[in-house]
Motif scaffolding. Structure first.
Motif, PDB file in Angstrom:
ATOM      1  N   LYS A  54     -39.653 -33.416 -10.317  1.00 19.37           N
ATOM      2  CA  LYS A  54     -39.556 -34.512  -9.345  1.00 19.37           C
ATOM      3  C   LYS A  54     -40.920 -34.919  -8.785  1.00 19.37           C
ATOM      4  O   LYS A  54     -41.051 -35.976  -8.170  1.00 19.37           O
ATOM      5  CB  LYS A  54     -38.617 -34.132  -8.201  1.00 19.37           C
ATOM      6  N   VAL A  90     -35.200 -38.684 -16.832  1.00 20.64           N
ATOM      7  CA  VAL A  90     -33.782 -38.586 -17.195  1.00 20.64           C
ATOM      8  C   VAL A  90     -33.218 -37.352 -16.504  1.00 20.64           C
ATOM      9  O   VAL A  90     -33.841 -36.296 -16.524  1.00 20.64           O
ATOM     10  CB  VAL A  90     -33.604 -38.470 -18.727  1.00 20.64           C
ATOM     11  N   PHE A  91     -32.050 -37.517 -15.859  1.00 17.74           N
ATOM     12  CA  PHE A  91     -31.498 -36.422 -15.066  1.00 17.74           C
ATOM     13  C   PHE A  91     -30.349 -35.713 -15.765  1.00 17.74           C
ATOM     14  O   PHE A  91     -29.901 -36.111 -16.843  1.00 17.74           O
ATOM     15  CB  PHE A  91     -31.018 -36.945 -13.716  1.00 17.74           C
ATOM     16  N   ASN A  96     -24.265 -40.130 -13.160  1.00 22.29           N
ATOM     17  CA  ASN A  96     -24.900 -40.545 -11.908  1.00 22.29           C
ATOM     18  C   ASN A  96     -26.231 -41.249 -12.095  1.00 22.29           C
ATOM     19  O   ASN A  96     -26.992 -41.407 -11.151  1.00 22.29           O
ATOM     20  CB  ASN A  96     -25.097 -39.332 -10.995  1.00 22.29           C
ATOM     21  N   GLN A  97     -26.555 -41.635 -13.329  1.00 18.68           N
ATOM     22  CA  GLN A  97     -27.802 -42.386 -13.485  1.00 18.68           C
ATOM     23  C   GLN A  97     -27.588 -43.679 -14.239  1.00 18.68           C
ATOM     24  O   GLN A  97     -28.529 -44.400 -14.512  1.00 18.68           O
ATOM     25  CB  GLN A  97     -28.866 -41.534 -14.159  1.00 18.68           C
ATOM     26  N   GLN A 151     -26.197 -39.801 -22.274  1.00 15.37           N
ATOM     27  CA  GLN A 151     -27.579 -39.381 -22.066  1.00 15.37           C
ATOM     28  C   GLN A 151     -28.532 -40.188 -22.945  1.00 15.37           C
ATOM     29  O   GLN A 151     -29.650 -40.483 -22.536  1.00 15.37           O
ATOM     30  CB  GLN A 151     -27.762 -37.885 -22.352  1.00 15.37           C
ATOM     31  N   ALA A 154     -29.120 -43.308 -21.189  1.00 13.50           N
ATOM     32  CA  ALA A 154     -30.051 -43.080 -20.080  1.00 13.50           C
ATOM     33  C   ALA A 154     -31.489 -43.025 -20.605  1.00 13.50           C
ATOM     34  O   ALA A 154     -32.408 -43.570 -19.988  1.00 13.50           O
ATOM     35  CB  ALA A 154     -29.695 -41.799 -19.345  1.00 13.50           C
TER      36      ALA A 154
ATOM     37  N   GLU B 218     -27.723 -39.030  -5.981  1.00 14.98           N
ATOM     38  CA  GLU B 218     -28.368 -38.931  -7.289  1.00 14.98           C
ATOM     39  C   GLU B 218     -28.620 -40.303  -7.898  1.00 14.98           C
ATOM     40  O   GLU B 218     -29.661 -40.542  -8.507  1.00 14.98           O
ATOM     41  CB  GLU B 218     -27.517 -38.091  -8.244  1.00 14.98           C
ATOM     42  N   THR B 221     -31.685 -41.876  -6.409  1.00 11.58           N
ATOM     43  CA  THR B 221     -32.920 -41.329  -6.985  1.00 11.58           C
ATOM     44  C   THR B 221     -33.158 -41.913  -8.375  1.00 11.58           C
ATOM     45  O   THR B 221     -34.274 -42.330  -8.702  1.00 11.58           O
ATOM     46  CB  THR B 221     -32.828 -39.796  -7.085  1.00 11.58           C
ATOM     47  N   ALA B 222     -32.082 -41.968  -9.181  1.00 16.19           N
ATOM     48  CA  ALA B 222     -32.232 -42.489 -10.544  1.00 16.19           C
ATOM     49  C   ALA B 222     -32.676 -43.947 -10.518  1.00 16.19           C
ATOM     50  O   ALA B 222     -33.483 -44.380 -11.333  1.00 16.19           O
ATOM     51  CB  ALA B 222     -30.918 -42.338 -11.311  1.00 16.19           C
ATOM     52  N   CYS B 225     -36.297 -44.122  -9.726  1.00 18.25           N
ATOM     53  CA  CYS B 225     -37.087 -43.740 -10.897  1.00 18.25           C
ATOM     54  C   CYS B 225     -37.223 -44.901 -11.865  1.00 18.25           C
ATOM     55  O   CYS B 225     -38.136 -44.924 -12.673  1.00 18.25           O
ATOM     56  CB  CYS B 225     -36.427 -42.591 -11.637  1.00 18.25           C
ATOM     57  N   ARG B 226     -36.252 -45.824 -11.825  1.00 18.16           N
ATOM     58  CA  ARG B 226     -36.339 -46.964 -12.730  1.00 18.16           C
ATOM     59  C   ARG B 226     -36.890 -48.167 -11.982  1.00 18.16           C
ATOM     60  O   ARG B 226     -36.561 -49.309 -12.287  1.00 18.16           O
ATOM     61  CB  ARG B 226     -34.981 -47.216 -13.362  1.00 18.16           C
TER      62      ARG B 226
END
Lengths: 281, 268
Positions: A54, A90-91, A96-97, A151, A154, B218, B221-222, B225-226
């Motif tokens: 992070k 990438v998480f 959640n992304q 993924q 993502a 989350e 945050t993602a 990040c983008r």
């Protein structure tokens, strides 16, 4: 080193609570990543590896020391967008992304935020989806895809920003073996064919073994930083840290303990088989 | 319970001329049509409006069955409205018993009200059947654009809407999982009175909310990040463009509303 993409310099991080400063999660981490490298960061839970990740694109800022991305200090708020454009993230949880309800719209999210013109976004989205092998799913709804496919979407979302480096924070932790392989293969392909710099945070030994360079973390410190086959030679050292070595190495180690003279350099089953064949011949 | 089977957003992808209209044009036309519905006073105007609806449905290739299915949940409201209008409209009594009077005006009124509601619901369903939720939020953002000058957070609102739409299936799946988990621990979710059932929902809602907050954190945050930093300086991959067909469609719809308004003004 001016040529490194990411450089941390005696990075210290502690969460501040109301009771005062907590013990440091990262304690003097100095690491530099060169362009085109595939670095795996290995450690068990609480070793500080995700916290380190992070810091690499200024989601967290250091309590002490410095982090430089392409020469930019992550504490410099004016450069925040430039930093995040250079280092994509990438998480763990694919659900959640993902922001949009159509795959290609989600991939377009990053470049849209950067203000890229429409026609170019289209090209970038198509290229990014092709790079992760998801072109045929461009118009699909993300919630109907498998974990591995999500993924990959993502990853495509990050690629569309044209970063120089991708940081993956335990991207396979929630996936089944098929999904894990899909994601790992995609990451390796990007590293090889597009010369993408990759930092892979993981606690799977076999994933770490695929990297060019392996950094082992324990209690906020870097305890090893070398080629994977050399790091895994120190079987006893890793075990005292609560880390297991890949199975081929474990097998050779047992043979060695039993007095058979074999090297500990095999990371894959094939390499291990070759060594054993030579031994038996 | 197969919560997963619920298809939210109710979008049927297709390639008909109605599907390919600009979502803003469809939204504007729908508003015009609804205005026309409430301005009409006369059998012939409703016949015209019904004909227009029928033509649009035919062109859109949406199955009429799907529209009828959409009407099912509102049958109760329809009956309720009809009965109320029938009994409570003053006028020349046709039938009367005890304290109830059914008037000629009442029957007419009830009929018009039911026709209005049925057509109103059909045309909104037609919009959501032929327009993806994402296109709809884009259209709303674009149409409400001028409100930005009044400091209405238009971009933020449409972002929230599209994220909400994106997470509906995810949260439904999660609810399904939590329900199974609580059942496995002996929770009884399907029997008992209303209060008991409401109480049984607590062990469902608490974990669902906690997980939704974690997801939100989350996701934020993602998004950061983008490089998400609000609507400023943001471009879109798919820009909305009015084509001649879209303009014609909107003009047609507004002409319909105006002419029916004029007719209504003269009591027709």
């Amino acid at each position: 080193m001016a040529q490194s993409i990411i450089r941390t310099d005696k990075l210290v991080f502690r969460y501040t609570t109301e009771a005062g400063a907590a013990p440091a999660v990262l304690d003097g981490v100095s690491l530099s990543v060169r362009p085109g490298e595939f670095v795996a960061v290995l450690g068990h839970n609480g070793s500080g590896k995700s916290t380190l990740a992070k810091h690499l694109n200024a989601i967290l800022l250091p309590s002490g020391g410095k982090v430089y991305v392409d020469g930019m200090d992550t504490c410099d708020e004016d450069r925040l967008l430039d930093i995040r454009r250079q280092v994509g993230m990438v998480f763990q949880n694919p659900d959640n992304q993902i922001v949009a309800s159509v795959v290609e719209e989600d991939v377009a999210f990053g470049p849209e935020n950067l203000g890229v013109p429409s026609a170019e976004i289209r090209q970038r989205v198509d290229a990014a989806l092709a790079a992760v092998g998801m072109s045929e799913y461009a118009r699909h709804a993300p919630h109907l895809l498998s974990g591995g496919q999500k993924q990959r979407v993502a990853i495509a979302g990050v690629l569309a920003m044209r970063p120089r480096c991708i940081v993956l924070d335990e991207p396979t932790a929630m996936l089944d073996p098929v999904g894990r392989k899909e994601v790992l293969d995609t990451v390796r392909l990007l590293n090889r064919e597009q010369d993408m710099t990759v930092v892979l945070i993981t606690h799977h030994m076999d994933e770490a073994a695929q990297a060019d360079r392996l950094v082992v973390m324990h209690d906020g410190h870097i305890v090893a930083d070398d080629r994977p086959e050399l790091v895994f030679q120190n079987v006893d050292g890793l075990r005292t840290l609560g880390l297991e070595v890949p199975e081929p190495v474990a097998l050779l180690y047992e043979l060695r303990q039993a007095g058979v003279d074999v090297p500990l350099t095999a990371l894959t089953v094939d390499e291990c088989a070759a060594i054993l064949r030579k031994l038996l011949a | 319970m197969a919560l997963r089977d619920i298809t939210l957003g109710q979008f049927f992808p297709g390639t008909s001329p109605i599907h390919s209209l600009d979502p803003r044009a469809k939204l504007v036309a729908m508003v015009c049509y609804i205005v026309a519905l409430f301005l009409g006073q006369w059998f012939v105007t409703y016949a015209i409006l019904l004909l227009v609806l029928a033509v649009v449905v035919a062109v859109s290739t949406v199955k009429p069955k799907a529209l009828v299915r959409g009407l099912k949940p509102v049958v109760f409201i329809l009956v309720f409205t009809a009965v109320l209008n029938m009994f409570y409209t003053p006028g020349e009594p046709l039938v009367s018993f005890w304290i109830f009077n059914i008037t000629k005006e009442g029957i007419l009124h009830a009929f018009f009200m039911v026709v209005r509601i049925v057509m109103l619901i059909s045309c909104t369903f037609l919009l959501t059947y032929t327009t993806s939720p994402l296109a709809l939020t884009d259209a709303l953002e674009s149409l409400m654009g001028p409100l930005k000058k009044l400091r209405v957070p238009v971009h933020e609102l449409s972002m929230m809407m599209s994220i909400a739409l994106r997470f509906i299936p995810t949260l439904i799946e999660e609810t399904d999982k939590i329900m199974s988990a609580q059942r496995a621990r002996g929770a009884d979710l399907d029997s008992g009175g209303l209060i008991q059932r409401a109480k049984a929902l607590i062990p469902l809602l608490v974990p669902l909310f906690i997980s939704a907050f974690r997801r939100a954190d989350e996701l934020a945050t993602a998004m950061e990040c983008r490089c998400y930093h609000g609507g400023e300086g943001r471009t879109r991959m798919k820009q909305l463009h009015y084509r001649p067909g879209d303009v014609l469609f909107m003009l047609g719809a507004s002409a319909l509303a105006v002419s029916i308004g004029v007719l209504g003004h003269f009591g027709l």
